[in-house]
Design an enzyme around this catalytic site. Sequence first.
Site, mmCIF file in Angstrom:
data_model
loop_
_atom_site.group_PDB
_atom_site.id
_atom_site.type_symbol
_atom_site.label_atom_id
_atom_site.label_comp_id
_atom_site.label_asym_id
_atom_site.label_seq_id
_atom_site.Cartn_x
_atom_site.Cartn_y
_atom_site.Cartn_z
ATOM 1 N N ASP A 196 0.857 -1.180 0.000
ATOM 2 C CA ASP A 196 0.000 0.000 0.000
ATOM 3 C C ASP A 196 0.895 1.232 0.000
ATOM 4 O O ASP A 196 1.847 1.315 0.799
ATOM 5 C CB ASP A 196 -0.920 0.000 1.219
ATOM 6 C CG ASP A 196 -2.025 1.036 1.088
ATOM 7 O OD1 ASP A 196 -3.100 0.680 0.588
ATOM 8 O OD2 ASP A 196 -1.787 2.198 1.480
ATOM 9 N N ILE A 197 0.610 2.181 -0.895
ATOM 10 C CA ILE A 197 1.401 3.414 -0.951
ATOM 11 C C ILE A 197 1.056 4.276 0.256
ATOM 12 O O ILE A 197 -0.119 4.551 0.535
ATOM 13 C CB ILE A 197 1.122 4.186 -2.254
ATOM 14 C CG1 ILE A 197 1.471 3.321 -3.465
ATOM 15 C CG2 ILE A 197 1.901 5.497 -2.287
ATOM 16 C CD1 ILE A 197 1.143 3.980 -4.792
ATOM 17 N N GLU A 239 -4.616 2.425 -4.394
ATOM 18 C CA GLU A 239 -3.158 2.377 -4.270
ATOM 19 C C GLU A 239 -2.672 1.069 -3.648
ATOM 20 O O GLU A 239 -1.518 0.979 -3.215
ATOM 21 C CB GLU A 239 -2.665 3.568 -3.434
ATOM 22 C CG GLU A 239 -3.044 3.515 -1.953
ATOM 23 C CD GLU A 239 -4.418 4.114 -1.671
ATOM 24 O OE1 GLU A 239 -4.661 4.502 -0.517
ATOM 25 O OE2 GLU A 239 -5.251 4.180 -2.591
#
Length: 336
Positions: A196-197, A239
């Site tokens: 996950d960004i 994301e």
Amino acid sequence: MVVLSIPVTFFTDFYKQINIGSHGLIALVGLDRVPRAAASSINLDARLDGMVVPGDRPYFDSTKPDKGFYRGPSAIDHLDRLTAYRRLKEAGLVVIVQLSPAEYLAASRERRQFLIFCAAAISILLLAFASFLYFATQRHLKNTAALKRAHDSLQKIISIDLLTGARSRRDFLETLESELGRSLRHDAPLSLVLLDIDFFKQVNDTYGHPIGDVVLKELSSLCSAVLRTHDVFGRLGGEEFGLILPHTDAEGAMLVAEKLRVAVENAVIPTDRGPVRITVSAGVASAIPAVDDSSRLIVRADDALYTAKQTGRNRVCFASSAGSSPQSDGAPAEIN
């Protein structure tokens, strides 16, 4: 495959329209020596059942011309006749017209031309039918090929995330199910990584969604460059990304996830709004035989990802076993 057929009665009715005299006979015989149809003043239906024409007849001899005449006993009713034949190799058939001696001697030249015309007319009919069958088959094959190309294109659209080029969520989850089943059958390790960004909303809010799309594509490229050919990388939504690592145990999966984290942290992403730097958090889970299915494995990896987020981001956490607390690896870093 396209299969077309013409009823035998079509040929029988056609033959009956031809004047072959009171003792004449006209027949259609396959090269397998089985009569297909026959017409005569005598009822031949009972004789044709189960009949196989002897193989010594001239029209079965491949060394002889494809058309010709001879006199001898008929193979169908054993009467002495003059026989005209025409062999149609492409259709696997022989057209046979037979006249009694008394009738053909009455007007031999006229009869000969007539017999040749009959054989030619039937040959043209059969060749026309064969041509129709050929073109119908070709059209069917072309339509089938076009349908397959359309199916392949649609399958590609379904299986690939159009923005990043990673596997789509649907294809990723189906692959995970398949790989997990193979792993359990062969007692081989398999690991799942969820990425996950960090603070991706800030990227969109600061630079705009087009720049956010550039970041997502660049992350996909960075990860694909690091992974092995048999690893499966997919976008699960927004994301969040996933990584399936076949034949990889917990230690190997942690090394891969950490390698990805460092590669992303060190990357500078060029955009129209200037360079952008990001980090990722990762949760790792290895499949536990006889315990995990795909849903449980995803939940454990997601729990590990949640722990990585809660303990500072820009780090990798591992879900060591079902029900235990995830273990953390990596260190927090500043997000630019």
